[in-house]
Design a protein around this motif. Structure first.
Motif, PDB file in Angstrom:
ATOM      1  N   ASN A 204       1.085 -17.257  74.511  1.00 23.32           N
ATOM      2  CA  ASN A 204       0.192 -16.553  73.592  1.00 23.32           C
ATOM      3  C   ASN A 204      -0.193 -15.234  74.234  1.00 23.32           C
ATOM      4  N   MET A 205       0.133 -14.128  73.593  1.00 24.85           N
ATOM      5  CA  MET A 205      -0.054 -12.842  74.248  1.00 24.85           C
ATOM      6  C   MET A 205      -0.419 -11.762  73.243  1.00 24.85           C
ATOM      7  N   SER A 206      -1.029 -10.722  73.783  1.00 21.95           N
ATOM      8  CA  SER A 206      -1.328  -9.527  73.013  1.00 21.95           C
ATOM      9  C   SER A 206      -0.372  -8.425  73.468  1.00 21.95           C
ATOM     10  N   VAL A 207       0.407  -7.896  72.561  1.00 20.08           N
ATOM     11  CA  VAL A 207       1.396  -6.864  72.888  1.00 20.08           C
ATOM     12  C   VAL A 207       0.668  -5.533  73.080  1.00 20.08           C
ATOM     13  N   GLN A 208       0.786  -4.960  74.270  1.00 24.74           N
ATOM     14  CA  GLN A 208       0.090  -3.701  74.560  1.00 24.74           C
ATOM     15  C   GLN A 208       1.003  -2.492  74.432  1.00 24.74           C
ATOM     16  N   THR A 209       2.215  -2.587  74.961  1.00 23.48           N
ATOM     17  CA  THR A 209       3.142  -1.453  74.887  1.00 23.48           C
ATOM     18  C   THR A 209       4.541  -1.948  74.537  1.00 23.48           C
ATOM     19  N   ILE A 210       5.286  -1.132  73.802  1.00 21.91           N
ATOM     20  CA  ILE A 210       6.698  -1.360  73.488  1.00 21.91           C
ATOM     21  C   ILE A 210       7.448  -0.133  73.979  1.00 21.91           C
ATOM     22  N   SER A 211       8.329  -0.327  74.954  1.00 25.10           N
ATOM     23  CA  SER A 211       8.907   0.813  75.680  1.00 25.10           C
ATOM     24  C   SER A 211      10.096   1.455  74.995  1.00 25.10           C
ATOM     25  N   LEU A 212      10.767   0.771  74.047  1.00 28.35           N
ATOM     26  CA  LEU A 212      11.934   1.342  73.370  1.00 28.35           C
ATOM     27  C   LEU A 212      11.773   1.179  71.865  1.00 28.35           C
ATOM     28  N   VAL A 213      12.672   1.827  71.123  1.00 28.38           N
ATOM     29  CA  VAL A 213      12.658   1.723  69.665  1.00 28.38           C
ATOM     30  C   VAL A 213      13.986   1.150  69.193  1.00 28.38           C
ATOM     31  N   GLU A 214      14.040   0.786  67.933  1.00 24.26           N
ATOM     32  CA  GLU A 214      15.264   0.222  67.365  1.00 24.26           C
ATOM     33  C   GLU A 214      16.422   1.210  67.493  1.00 24.26           C
ATOM     34  N   GLY A 215      17.586   0.675  67.872  1.00 30.36           N
ATOM     35  CA  GLY A 215      18.771   1.511  68.046  1.00 30.36           C
ATOM     36  C   GLY A 215      19.045   1.883  69.483  1.00 30.36           C
ATOM     37  N   GLU A 216      18.037   1.775  70.348  1.00 27.46           N
ATOM     38  CA  GLU A 216      18.245   2.112  71.754  1.00 27.46           C
ATOM     39  C   GLU A 216      18.851   0.938  72.512  1.00 27.46           C
ATOM     40  N   LEU A 217      19.474   1.263  73.637  1.00 28.87           N
ATOM     41  CA  LEU A 217      20.142   0.251  74.446  1.00 28.87           C
ATOM     42  C   LEU A 217      19.161  -0.343  75.441  1.00 28.87           C
ATOM     43  N   LEU A 218      19.100  -1.668  75.477  1.00 28.29           N
ATOM     44  CA  LEU A 218      18.221  -2.384  76.411  1.00 28.29           C
ATOM     45  C   LEU A 218      19.088  -2.974  77.520  1.00 28.29           C
TER      46      LEU A 218
END
Length: 318
Positions: A204-218
């Motif tokens: 159970n977590m609260s998402v604080q940051t998302i470092s990439l966007v859709e379409g980028e390579l992870l």
């Protein structure tokens, strides 16, 4: 008159101080903290879909993102083919030769026997001619060699027929099993990689940051989501060495939120020395710069799910 007024004000101040004696707030100020959590990928892939937003609270097992991993689909087709081939080899090893295979061997054996009979008759005729000097030694040796070859072919086919009728050797069955186990293991490996296309919330977590966007390579190991566990609240106080002896691990404290006045029964679970000034959390530290600094880690001892805490918000010791 002024003298009597000052005396009256002093008395009122003493009365107010006595009334608040049991509600004293210490100078030790701390911060609200949560255990942090990071979610990353094990295999490389392009981000196809992100299902959450920054600040959103998710539950354990929720899907956070979907990766596109085309190599996994190709490998899955390869291992499925390998499993079918290995299973066929194992079935053949268990069942032995089919009726058609036996008929084929019998046909080859009958043809070989016919060639052997012809070679034997040719040998007998030419043997008399050789004895009467009507045939050279080289011609007679050629006929003898053909006879031996025909006999060897018949012997080989008879041995093959006997082996097929007897059944497959145990070594061949074990070999077929090993091939099937290897193919199944390869499928498990591909399935593991296939499941990695889904990034799942581990708690159970609260998402604080998302470092990439859709379409980028992870890439593997790169953190896509940073957040904190919503049920892991604790409190962090910075205490100078001149006051650290007032606290011990296991001591019970009452903390108070200065903005909501909510009280939280808590306990000290750890006392650690801080090596860097940057780690200090007190909002108004009252100590000498030459003093050693310690950290109190305090956890609530009762259910605080009804209270609202914000990370790095100020908390006081009552």
């Amino acid at each position: 008159m002024k003298r009597y007024r000052n005396i009256a004000l002093s008395c009122l101040a003493l009365i107010a101080l006595q009334a608040c004696k049991d509600e004293t707030i210490t100078t030790n100020r701390g911060k609200v903290k949560f255990e942090t959590i990071a979610v990353s990928a094990k295999v490389p892939g392009r981000i196809e879909k992100i299902y959450v937003e920054e600040g959103q609270t998710v539950q354990t097992g929720d899907t956070l993102a979907l990766l596109n991993i085309p190599e996994v689909h190709a490998k899955m087709m390869q291992v499925e083919g390998a499993i079918k081939a290995a299973q066929g080899q194992l079935n053949m090893a268990y069942n032995g030769a089919t009726k058609e295979q036996l008929n084929q061997i019998e046909g080859k054996l009958n043809a070989g026997k016919a060639q052997l009979k012809f070679a034997q008759e040719s040998y007998k005729r030419l043997e008399n001619m050789y004895q009467d000097s009507l045939l050279s030694l080289q011609q007679f040796d050629e006929v003898k060699m053909k006879l031996n070859m025909a006999q060897a072919q018949v012997d080989a086919l008879e041995a093959k027929r006997a082996e097929v009728k007897k059944g497959v050797r145990a070594e061949q069955i074990e070999q077929a099993k090993g091939q099937l186990d290897g193919a199944l293991g390869a499928k498990e490996e591909v399935l593991s990689a296939y499941n990695e296309q889904y990034l799942i919330a581990p708690a159970n977590m609260s998402v604080q940051t998302i470092s990439l966007v859709e379409g980028e390579l992870l890439t593997p190991g790169y953190t896509l989501f940073n957040g904190y566990k919503t049920d892991s609240v604790y409190f962090r106080f910075t205490i100078p060495e001149s006051k650290i002896y007032d606290f011990k691990v296991g001591d019970m404290l009452t903390l108070i939120n200065p903005y909501t006045n909510e009280e939280t029964p808590s306990k000290i679970v750890a006392i650690n020395q801080l090596a860097q000034y940057a780690n200090i959390t007190s909002t108004a530290p009252l100590y000498q710069l030459a003093e050693a600094i310690y950290e109190l880690k305090v956890v609530p001892t009762s259910d605080v799910s009804h209270q609202e805490f914000y990370i790095n918000a100020t908390i006081l010791i009552k």
